[in-house]
Design an enzyme around this catalytic site. Structure first.
Site, mmCIF file in Angstrom:
data_model
loop_
_atom_site.group_PDB
_atom_site.id
_atom_site.type_symbol
_atom_site.label_atom_id
_atom_site.label_comp_id
_atom_site.label_asym_id
_atom_site.label_seq_id
_atom_site.Cartn_x
_atom_site.Cartn_y
_atom_site.Cartn_z
ATOM 1 C CG HIS A 101 35.913 47.468 31.608
ATOM 2 N ND1 HIS A 101 36.546 46.369 31.069
ATOM 3 C CD2 HIS A 101 34.672 47.486 31.057
ATOM 4 C CE1 HIS A 101 35.728 45.749 30.230
ATOM 5 N NE2 HIS A 101 34.578 46.413 30.207
ATOM 6 C CG HIS A 133 31.331 44.312 33.003
ATOM 7 N ND1 HIS A 133 30.302 43.735 32.272
ATOM 8 C CD2 HIS A 133 32.250 44.707 32.095
ATOM 9 C CE1 HIS A 133 30.595 43.783 30.985
ATOM 10 N NE2 HIS A 133 31.776 44.379 30.853
ATOM 11 C CG ASP A 143 39.062 42.044 31.224
ATOM 12 O OD1 ASP A 143 38.040 42.727 31.133
ATOM 13 O OD2 ASP A 143 39.477 41.297 30.298
HETATM 14 P P1 DGP Z 1 32.692 44.352 27.807
HETATM 15 O O1 DGP Z 1 33.247 44.382 26.421
HETATM 16 O O2 DGP Z 1 32.581 45.766 28.403
HETATM 17 O O3 DGP Z 1 31.410 43.569 27.931
HETATM 18 O O4 DGP Z 1 33.793 43.647 28.696
HETATM 19 C C1 DGP Z 1 33.794 42.277 28.926
HETATM 20 C C2 DGP Z 1 35.133 41.922 29.493
HETATM 21 O O5 DGP Z 1 35.016 40.666 30.112
HETATM 22 C C3 DGP Z 1 36.263 41.810 28.473
HETATM 23 O O6 DGP Z 1 37.251 42.791 28.737
HETATM 24 C C4 DGP Z 1 36.834 40.416 28.670
HETATM 25 C C5 DGP Z 1 36.222 39.962 29.964
HETATM 26 N N1 DGP Z 1 35.863 38.560 30.014
HETATM 27 C C6 DGP Z 1 35.108 37.871 29.128
HETATM 28 N N2 DGP Z 1 34.955 36.597 29.522
HETATM 29 C C7 DGP Z 1 35.629 36.480 30.696
HETATM 30 C C8 DGP Z 1 35.838 35.404 31.598
HETATM 31 O O7 DGP Z 1 35.368 34.270 31.403
HETATM 32 N N3 DGP Z 1 36.602 35.654 32.686
HETATM 33 C C9 DGP Z 1 37.136 36.903 32.933
HETATM 34 N N4 DGP Z 1 37.870 37.041 34.045
HETATM 35 N N5 DGP Z 1 36.940 37.941 32.111
HETATM 36 C C10 DGP Z 1 36.203 37.727 31.002
#
Ligand code: DGP
Length: 113
Positions: free
Chosen positions: A101, A99, A29
């Site tokens: 977590h 996704h 993340d």
């Molecule tokens: P949610 O709030 O459940 O939709 O979680 C989305 C997660 O995705 C958040 O914890 C941050 C992560 N995230 C957002 N954009 C990116 C990205 O471009 N790369 C990565 N590795 N994570 C991302």
């Protein structure tokens, strides 16, 4: 499709990928909430848990199985870890490609708030 997680799965955007197979990709993340914070996604674009079809049931199981297998590999299985899927904006979903977590490496309180 303009989806950041599809682009990560297709290697069009960078990410620290820790596991991939024909159906699932796992990466760190970008904004970790715990010492270990992985995102486990299907390659198939599914916007929210509400959009999961009956035919996606094996894929959903594959996501969950990947979470527990990684937790064991990362050494957090015995201490404990959390697996979360937010569904829609009211629950905090920000990226509309489902996704899990996988969070671990620190003590966590319940309920999460
Ligand atoms: P949610 O709030 O459940 O939709 O979680 C989305 C997660 O995705 C958040 O914890 C941050 C992560 N995230 C957002 N954009 C990116 C990205 O471009 N790369 C990565 N590795 N994570 C991302």
């Amino acid at each position: 499709m303009d989806c950041i997680f599809c682009k990560i799965a297709n290697k069009e955007l960078p990410a620290v990928i820790s596991y991939e197979d024909p159906d699932v990709v796992v990466f760190d993340d970008l904004h970790p909430r715990a010492p270990i914070h992985k995102l486990i996604i299907p390659r198939k674009h599914i916007s929210t848990l509400n959009d999961l079809a009956e035919s996606d049931k094996p894929l959903a199981g594959h996501l969950m199985y990947t979470a527990q297998r990684l937790a064991k590999e990362l050494g957090i299985a015995e201490d404990g870890y959390r697996v979360v899927m937010n569904c829609n904006a009211g629950a905090g979903q920000a990226v509309f490609h489902i996704h899990l977590h996988l969070l671990g490496g620190r003590a966590m309180t319940w309920p999460p708030g």
